[in-house]
Design an enzyme around this catalytic site. Sequence first.
Site, short mmCIF file in Angstrom:
data_model
loop_
_atom_site.label_atom_id
_atom_site.label_comp_id
_atom_site.label_asym_id
_atom_site.label_seq_id
_atom_site.Cartn_x
_atom_site.Cartn_y
_atom_site.Cartn_z
N GLY A 153 4.73 -1.72 2.51
CA GLY A 153 3.09 -1.63 2.36
C GLY A 153 2.55 -0.50 3.44
N VAL A 157 -0.61 -2.81 8.11
CA VAL A 157 -0.10 -4.10 7.93
C VAL A 157 1.22 -4.31 8.56
CG1 VAL A 157 0.40 -5.99 6.46
CG2 VAL A 157 -1.58 -4.45 6.12
N GLU A 175 9.12 -0.65 4.85
CA GLU A 175 8.94 0.53 4.25
C GLU A 175 7.62 0.62 4.01
OE1 GLU A 175 11.51 2.09 3.33
OE2 GLU A 175 13.07 0.68 3.47
N CYS A 209 4.19 5.08 -2.78
CA CYS A 209 4.09 5.67 -1.48
C CYS A 209 5.14 6.89 -1.27
CB CYS A 209 4.86 4.26 -0.89
SG CYS A 209 6.44 4.04 -1.31
#
Length: 458
Positions: A153, A157, A175, A209
Site C-alpha cells: 500500500g 500507511v 511493498e 504501484c
Amino acid sequence: MLRENRSSFEAALHNDLHKGRLEAGLTEIDAVLGEITHALRHLSSWLRPRRARTPLLLAPGSAKLVPEPLGVVLVMSPWNYPVNLTLSPLVGILAAGNTAVIKPSPDSPDTSDLIASLVPTYFPDHCVQVVRGELETSRAVLRERFDHIMFTGSGQVGRIVMEAAAQHLTPVTLELGGKSPAWFDEDAHLDTAARRLAWAKFVNAGQTCVAPDYVMTTPDRVPALVAALERAVEELWGTDPSHSGDYGRIINTRHFDRLSGCLDEIDGEGAGEGAGASGTGPEVAFGGVRDRDSLYMSPTVVTFPTARFSDGDAGSTPAVGTGAGWALLREEIFGPVLPVVPVESREQAVQLVNSWDKPLALYVFSDDPDTHRYFDEETSSGAVVHNAGLIQVGICSLPFGGVGASGTGAYHGEDSFRTFSHMKPVLTKPLVPDTFPLLYPGTREPVRRLLGLMQRRG
C-alpha cells in the site's frame, strides 16, 4: 479456488475496477496461478536443507541451514490488484509452512467478499483466515501479535504498520511504491516504445504501484513522444477509451476527486499552446476527459516546462523535484495521468531521479547500451527495466520489492519462500575426536598463533 471460480473472480474484478477478462487474467488470476505452479515445481528443492562450510578451526564438524516456518503471517492487501496482491504472497506463506490471516481492502468490496466467502470452503482446516472491515478493524488487527506482516500500500500507511509491528518486534515486508520514473530517448523505434510505455502507464487506469509515474526526455523529443503516446492510446483502447471493455475505472470517488484536483491545478496553471514544452506552466497535451458518475478518467498526458537546474551542472539541484509546486510532480499519481518532464540530458534526468526517494521501479527506453549502463549504475531503485514496463512483477525467478521509501523486503518465487521462512543454522560437532582442548586456556603460544591464523582465514 482460482480455477473453479475463475468467472466469479473475473466478474468481481470488473465490478470493482472495470477490468476486462484479458487484464484480469494477465495481471491477476493467471499471475497467481503461475506463482503457484512455480512454487509446486521447485518446493522440494527449496525445502531441502543446505550445507554450509565448516571452518577448519572447528573440524571435524558439519553445518546446514534448515528452513522452518515463521508461524502466523498477516497479509494486508490493497484494492488495485485485489486478487494478485492478496493471493500471490499467500503462495509463499503456505509453501513455507505458515498459517495466514488475510485482511483485504474494503475499497474493492466485490473481490474481497468473494475471497472471504471462498476461503473457508477451500481451506477447511482454517490455516487461512479472512478478516473484513474498515479502518478500525485494521487497527485492531495490528494490535495483535503476528510472526510476520506483509503489507502492500501507501508509504503513509506503511509507516503505521511498521510502528504497530515494532510493539511486538514483528518483522515486516512493505511493498509501497512512490514515483517510478522513465527515461525516453528511443528514436529508432518510437511507436513500439511508446506503445509499451502507454500500456505500462494506463493499464488498470494507471492504478499500479510500479506504473511509470513520469517520463523524462529532451525538449526536442517532447512533440514526437506525445504524438506517439496519443497514437498508442488510440491503438490500445480506441478513440474513446470510455467505450472500451478493456479500459479500467478509478476505484472510488475519493481517488477520482484527488486526481481531478491535480488536473484542475494544471488547467489553472497552463500558458496556452506549447506551454508544457517551452512556456511558463504545464498543460494537458491530450486526454483529461473525466466523468465522476462512472469514475471514468481518460488516458492523459501532461507536458511540463523544461526542468531547470540552478547552475546548469549535472550535480546541481533541480528546480523540479520534491519541492515542486504541482501535485503531479510532488506525490505518487496512482492514476491515468502521465507527466512528461523535459530535461537537457540523461545526466540531468538521473539528478532528477536522485532528488526524490528511491523508486520501486525505473524504466529506460533507449537503444543505447551505454545509456542502459548509466542508469543501472547511477541510480538506486527496486528494479530497473529496459525498453518495457511492469513485466518485472510477473517473473517468479526475480524478487519483487523496493528500497528505502519504496519498501523493504521482497517476495515472489523462492524469495517468497525465504521471506516467510527462518533459515535455521544447525551445527554438529562430534564428541570424538575431541579437539576442544586446543581452544581452552593453557594452550601453548605456538598453537595459539596457529589457531589465530586459522580463524583469520575463515
